[in-house]
Design a protein around this motif. Structure first.
Motif, PDB file in Angstrom:
ATOM      1  N   GLU A   1      11.562 -12.043  -8.469  1.00  0.00           N
ATOM      2  CA  GLU A   1      10.536 -12.561  -9.396  1.00  0.00           C
ATOM      3  C   GLU A   1       9.810 -11.579 -10.197  1.00  0.00           C
ATOM      4  O   GLU A   1       9.504 -11.968 -11.441  1.00  0.00           O
ATOM      5  N   ILE A   2       9.559 -10.417  -9.761  1.00  0.00           N
ATOM      6  CA  ILE A   2       8.858  -9.393 -10.484  1.00  0.00           C
ATOM      7  C   ILE A   2       9.738  -9.262 -11.847  1.00  0.00           C
ATOM      8  O   ILE A   2       8.999  -8.881 -12.971  1.00  0.00           O
ATOM      9  N   VAL A   3      10.941  -8.610 -11.617  1.00  0.00           N
ATOM     10  CA  VAL A   3      11.684  -8.489 -12.701  1.00  0.00           C
ATOM     11  C   VAL A   3      11.584  -9.623 -13.900  1.00  0.00           C
ATOM     12  O   VAL A   3      11.354  -9.554 -14.897  1.00  0.00           O
ATOM     13  N   GLN A   4      11.823 -10.615 -13.145  1.00  0.00           N
ATOM     14  CA  GLN A   4      11.808 -11.931 -14.048  1.00  0.00           C
ATOM     15  C   GLN A   4      10.399 -12.123 -14.878  1.00  0.00           C
ATOM     16  O   GLN A   4      10.409 -12.369 -16.216  1.00  0.00           O
ATOM     17  N   ALA A   5       9.343 -11.887 -14.185  1.00  0.00           N
ATOM     18  CA  ALA A   5       7.755 -12.246 -14.733  1.00  0.00           C
ATOM     19  C   ALA A   5       7.596 -11.028 -15.900  1.00  0.00           C
ATOM     20  O   ALA A   5       6.700 -11.239 -16.550  1.00  0.00           O
ATOM     21  N   ASN A   6       8.266 -10.081 -15.758  1.00  0.00           N
ATOM     22  CA  ASN A   6       8.153  -8.815 -16.821  1.00  0.00           C
ATOM     23  C   ASN A   6       9.353  -8.649 -17.719  1.00  0.00           C
ATOM     24  O   ASN A   6       9.102  -7.664 -18.455  1.00  0.00           O
ATOM     25  N   SER A   7       9.998  -9.703 -17.831  1.00  0.00           N
ATOM     26  CA  SER A   7      11.216  -9.550 -18.638  1.00  0.00           C
ATOM     27  C   SER A   7      10.957 -10.285 -20.027  1.00  0.00           C
ATOM     28  O   SER A   7       9.888 -10.962 -20.295  1.00  0.00           O
ATOM     29  N   SER A   8      11.999  -9.803 -20.932  1.00  0.00           N
ATOM     30  CA  SER A   8      11.894 -10.369 -22.242  1.00  0.00           C
ATOM     31  C   SER A   8      12.045 -12.173 -22.172  1.00  0.00           C
ATOM     32  O   SER A   8      11.555 -12.890 -23.225  1.00  0.00           O
ATOM     33  N   CYS A   9      12.805 -12.402 -21.370  1.00  0.00           N
ATOM     34  CA  CYS A   9      12.958 -14.038 -20.938  1.00  0.00           C
ATOM     35  C   CYS A   9      12.017 -14.636 -20.099  1.00  0.00           C
ATOM     36  O   CYS A   9      12.491 -15.595 -19.369  1.00  0.00           O
ATOM     37  N   LYS A  10      10.802 -14.154 -19.819  1.00  0.00           N
ATOM     38  CA  LYS A  10       9.790 -14.455 -18.653  1.00  0.00           C
ATOM     39  C   LYS A  10       9.420 -15.986 -19.006  1.00  0.00           C
ATOM     40  O   LYS A  10       9.204 -16.492 -18.024  1.00  0.00           O
TER      41      LYS A  10
ATOM     42  N   GLN B   1       0.844  -1.270  -0.090  1.00  0.00           N
ATOM     43  CA  GLN B   1      -0.132   0.018  -0.061  1.00  0.00           C
ATOM     44  C   GLN B   1       0.913   1.147   0.131  1.00  0.00           C
ATOM     45  O   GLN B   1       0.207   2.312  -0.202  1.00  0.00           O
ATOM     46  N   SER B   2       2.167   1.174   0.248  1.00  0.00           N
ATOM     47  CA  SER B   2       2.872   2.353   0.605  1.00  0.00           C
ATOM     48  C   SER B   2       3.368   2.998  -0.677  1.00  0.00           C
ATOM     49  O   SER B   2       3.443   2.222  -1.735  1.00  0.00           O
ATOM     50  N   GLN B   3       3.500   4.397  -0.757  1.00  0.00           N
ATOM     51  CA  GLN B   3       4.040   5.018  -1.807  1.00  0.00           C
ATOM     52  C   GLN B   3       5.498   4.491  -2.168  1.00  0.00           C
ATOM     53  O   GLN B   3       5.833   4.554  -3.213  1.00  0.00           O
ATOM     54  N   SER B   4       6.323   4.136  -1.266  1.00  0.00           N
ATOM     55  CA  SER B   4       7.614   3.842  -1.358  1.00  0.00           C
ATOM     56  C   SER B   4       7.745   2.407  -2.314  1.00  0.00           C
ATOM     57  O   SER B   4       8.669   2.315  -3.057  1.00  0.00           O
ATOM     58  N   MET B   5       6.849   1.588  -1.985  1.00  0.00           N
ATOM     59  CA  MET B   5       6.746   0.433  -2.785  1.00  0.00           C
ATOM     60  C   MET B   5       6.367   0.596  -4.102  1.00  0.00           C
ATOM     61  O   MET B   5       6.765  -0.092  -5.140  1.00  0.00           O
ATOM     62  N   TYR B   6       5.239   1.591  -4.265  1.00  0.00           N
ATOM     63  CA  TYR B   6       4.813   1.705  -5.355  1.00  0.00           C
ATOM     64  C   TYR B   6       5.934   2.431  -6.384  1.00  0.00           C
ATOM     65  O   TYR B   6       5.899   2.152  -7.734  1.00  0.00           O
ATOM     66  N   ASP B   7       6.657   3.398  -5.806  1.00  0.00           N
ATOM     67  CA  ASP B   7       7.869   3.920  -6.536  1.00  0.00           C
ATOM     68  C   ASP B   7       8.911   3.158  -7.067  1.00  0.00           C
ATOM     69  O   ASP B   7       9.271   2.854  -8.064  1.00  0.00           O
ATOM     70  N   LEU B   8       9.273   1.937  -6.146  1.00  0.00           N
ATOM     71  CA  LEU B   8      10.326   0.855  -6.521  1.00  0.00           C
ATOM     72  C   LEU B   8       9.422   0.011  -7.455  1.00  0.00           C
ATOM     73  O   LEU B   8      10.339  -0.534  -8.458  1.00  0.00           O
ATOM     74  N   LEU B   9       8.222  -0.302  -7.284  1.00  0.00           N
ATOM     75  CA  LEU B   9       7.738  -1.300  -8.440  1.00  0.00           C
ATOM     76  C   LEU B   9       7.449  -0.544  -9.888  1.00  0.00           C
ATOM     77  O   LEU B   9       7.822  -1.203 -10.608  1.00  0.00           O
ATOM     78  N   ARG B  10       7.269   0.691  -9.813  1.00  0.00           N
ATOM     79  CA  ARG B  10       7.486   1.530 -10.906  1.00  0.00           C
ATOM     80  C   ARG B  10       8.597   1.432 -11.722  1.00  0.00           C
ATOM     81  O   ARG B  10       8.796   1.207 -12.920  1.00  0.00           O
ATOM     82  N   ILE B  11       9.627   1.739 -11.148  1.00  0.00           N
ATOM     83  CA  ILE B  11      11.114   1.423 -11.481  1.00  0.00           C
ATOM     84  C   ILE B  11      11.452   0.034 -11.960  1.00  0.00           C
ATOM     85  O   ILE B  11      11.928  -0.354 -13.032  1.00  0.00           O
ATOM     86  N   THR B  12      10.932  -1.022 -10.975  1.00  0.00           N
ATOM     87  CA  THR B  12      11.074  -2.404 -11.228  1.00  0.00           C
ATOM     88  C   THR B  12      10.538  -2.824 -12.680  1.00  0.00           C
ATOM     89  O   THR B  12      11.183  -3.463 -13.514  1.00  0.00           O
ATOM     90  N   THR B  13       9.400  -2.407 -12.774  1.00  0.00           N
ATOM     91  CA  THR B  13       8.519  -2.967 -13.947  1.00  0.00           C
ATOM     92  C   THR B  13       9.054  -2.311 -15.325  1.00  0.00           C
ATOM     93  O   THR B  13       9.108  -2.665 -16.333  1.00  0.00           O
ATOM     94  N   GLN B  14       9.789  -0.878 -15.073  1.00  0.00           N
ATOM     95  CA  GLN B  14      10.154  -0.278 -16.175  1.00  0.00           C
ATOM     96  C   GLN B  14      11.438  -0.973 -16.769  1.00  0.00           C
ATOM     97  O   GLN B  14      11.737  -0.827 -17.975  1.00  0.00           O
ATOM     98  N   VAL B  15      12.330  -1.283 -15.948  1.00  0.00           N
ATOM     99  CA  VAL B  15      13.720  -1.780 -16.190  1.00  0.00           C
ATOM    100  C   VAL B  15      13.712  -3.300 -16.453  1.00  0.00           C
ATOM    101  O   VAL B  15      14.577  -3.860 -16.980  1.00  0.00           O
ATOM    102  N   ALA B  16      12.759  -4.010 -16.119  1.00  0.00           N
ATOM    103  CA  ALA B  16      12.452  -5.326 -16.494  1.00  0.00           C
ATOM    104  C   ALA B  16      12.722  -6.061 -17.449  1.00  0.00           C
ATOM    105  O   ALA B  16      13.278  -6.901 -17.761  1.00  0.00           O
ATOM    106  N   HIS B  17      12.361  -5.107 -18.571  1.00  0.00           N
ATOM    107  CA  HIS B  17      12.250  -5.648 -19.866  1.00  0.00           C
ATOM    108  C   HIS B  17      13.714  -5.503 -20.721  1.00  0.00           C
ATOM    109  O   HIS B  17      14.086  -6.146 -21.452  1.00  0.00           O
ATOM    110  N   ALA B  18      14.495  -4.518 -19.929  1.00  0.00           N
ATOM    111  CA  ALA B  18      15.612  -4.233 -20.518  1.00  0.00           C
ATOM    112  C   ALA B  18      16.743  -5.649 -20.077  1.00  0.00           C
ATOM    113  O   ALA B  18      16.489  -6.066 -18.995  1.00  0.00           O
ATOM    114  N   ASP B  19      17.489  -5.714 -21.239  1.00  0.00           N
ATOM    115  CA  ASP B  19      18.590  -6.914 -21.061  1.00  0.00           C
ATOM    116  C   ASP B  19      19.687  -6.372 -20.057  1.00  0.00           C
ATOM    117  O   ASP B  19      20.678  -6.475 -20.843  1.00  0.00           O
ATOM    118  N   VAL B  20      19.518  -6.215 -18.963  1.00  0.00           N
ATOM    119  CA  VAL B  20      20.664  -5.549 -18.032  1.00  0.00           C
ATOM    120  C   VAL B  20      20.813  -6.212 -16.851  1.00  0.00           C
ATOM    121  O   VAL B  20      19.705  -6.754 -16.355  1.00  0.00           O
TER     122      VAL B  20
END
Length: 453
Positions: A195-204, A159-178
């Motif tokens: 797990e969230i990075v992997q689930a939203n990556s190009s190699c999910k 529910q926290s704003q800090s986790m929302y901010d972190l997840l926003r970045i996490t999902t944004q970079v997940a698809h990049a192959d870095v």
């Protein structure tokens, strides 16, 4: 600032007049309805902030049934509207039932003007705060739903704003192959972020291999990561496939990377640079394509300065850093997580919620999960109470202990009183009970601390 508006539902015009004068003196607008039907009409037509309603409207009626019916009709129309019940025929049993159903207070006639105004002011202040919180919560929930609809968050509760901010970045970079480095304290949920990075990556759709490299013995690191041929060392009779080979085409999660030995770091660096390695005892060079996610609770920059972690490896792993806050730094996540761990069949008592929200959680989410599992086994009547949590006694406030039949309470401070009223939803009777005071004793302290202004 909008002037608060109070609706008085009472069949006695004199009662309404007396209350309206009282509210006018205190800078509040009010109007009267002389019957339940008229009161419901005014509620439907106007913007009412608080209701004061009688319990009996027909002549020679003292049962309170008319007031009970009216209360439930108002509650159905406006679930959050504060309602103060007032009657000359005070029935304790009826009062208790209606307070449980959400009544803010239950006063007898004649009333005490000072006490009534204390209750009214507290309820109006709380109502304004709750409206602002609902608006902010609605905005936050909207953003969260949008994130959940757009990405796979793997069932993460937050529910926290800090986790929302972190997840926003996490999902944004997940698809990049870095490579991604997840930092944060033990038990905070670094593996879930991986797990969230992997689930939203190009190699999910590829493999997701996890290994705690810090837990590997020094002489097994190379075999565990890169594999070994049969007979390469004592005790291995057939080929052993390494984690890099297993993760080919997918993701390799290297947990506790800060504990990896310098020898293991050197071997890891080579495969990260070239994608190539050989099994122990083998001569064939294998080439893999693997997305690397690593995690640590260590300060790797301090480890680099101390010579225990390679700087070149650090920059290979840390193309993107995701810093996960400790649970006590995102307290809005505590109760959603606690309820999730309990499941749908169990509920938290208000006092238990209070203690959970105040505790520092040195073990983070892992500790919270263990506490809720314990509580689910010990609780009775499907309600988790403070005693079921098994938390250290020093974190349980005296006020909470009193509410649950514990030790005597010290004299509450102004801050204690304000917090108790807020947590009781403005219900003076509940706030008094949580503080171990009678309602009249609480009113005296409100006046003493000038909390009725």
């Amino acid at each position: 600032m909008t002037t608060p508006k109070i609706l008085i539902i009472d069949d006695n015009p004199d009662i309404g007049q007396a209350l309206r004068v009282l509210f006018t003196i205190n800078g509040m607008a009010s109007e009267q309805a002389l019957s339940p039907a008229q009161g419901l009409e005014k509620l439907a037509d106007g913007d009412i902030d608080l209701v004061i309603q009688d319990m009996n409207f027909s002549a020679d009626t003292t049962s309170g049934q008319e007031g009970i019916s009216l209360f439930h009709q108002i509650r159905e129309m406006h679930p959050d509207l504060p309602i103060i019940l007032i009657t000359a025929w005070t029935a304790l049993e009826t009062a208790v039932e209606l307070v449980k159903a959400g009544a803010a207070d239950y006063l007898g006639k004649p009333w005490d003007d000072d006490k009534l105004m204390v209750t009214v002011r507290n309820l109006l202040k709380l109502g304004a705060l709750q409206r602002a919180q609902r608006e902010q919560r609605g905005y936050s929930q909207s953003k969260r739903r949008q994130l959940e609809n757009e990405f796979d968050l793997c069932g993460l509760q937050f529910q926290s704003q800090s986790m929302y901010d972190l997840l926003r970045i996490t999902t944004q970079v997940a698809h990049a192959d870095v490579s991604v480095l997840i930092t944060g304290p033990n038990g905070a949920g670094k593996e879930k972020i991986a797990e969230i990075v992997q689930a939203n990556s190009s190699c999910k759709h590829g493999p997701f291999i996890k290994v705690n490299v810090g837990a590997l013995p020094k002489d097994l690191v190379e075999a565990e990561l890169f594999g070994a041929e049969a007979g390469a060392y004592t005790g291995i009779s057939k080929r052993r496939t390494g984690r890099f080979e297993l993760a080919d085409g997918g993701t390799l999660f290297l947990d506790e990377i800060g504990n990896l030995s310098l020898d293991g770091q050197a071997k890891l660096l080579r495969v990260l640079e070239t994608g190539e390695f050989e099994r122990i005892g083998g001569s064939d060079t294998l080439k893999v394509k693997v997305r690397i996610i690593s995690a640590t609770n260590s300060d790797l920059k301090a480890a680099i300065a101390a010579g225990s972690f390679r700087e070149d490896l650090y920059y290979r792993l840390n193309v993107i850093e995701l810093a996960l806050p400790a649970l006590n730094q995102r307290r809005a996540d505590i109760l959603p997580l606690a309820r999730y761990f309990l499941g749908d069949k169990l509920q938290l008592a208000p006092c238990a919620e209070q203690v959970l929200g105040q505790y520092e959680w040195p073990g983070n989410i892992r500790q919270l999960k263990n506490v809720m599992q314990r509580a689910s086994l010990l609780c009775q009547d499907q309600l988790v109470k403070v005693a079921d949590l098994g938390l250290p006694a020093e974190v349980v406030k005296a006020a909470v202990l009193s509410a649950e039949g514990g030790t005597p309470v010290p004299e509450p401070s102004a801050e204690d009183i304000s917090q108790a009223i807020e947590e009781a939803g403005g219900v003076i009777a509940d706030a008094a009970r949580s503080l171990g005071l009678s309602r009249s004793a609480l009113y005296r302290r409100l006046k003493k601390f000038e909390l009725d202004n």
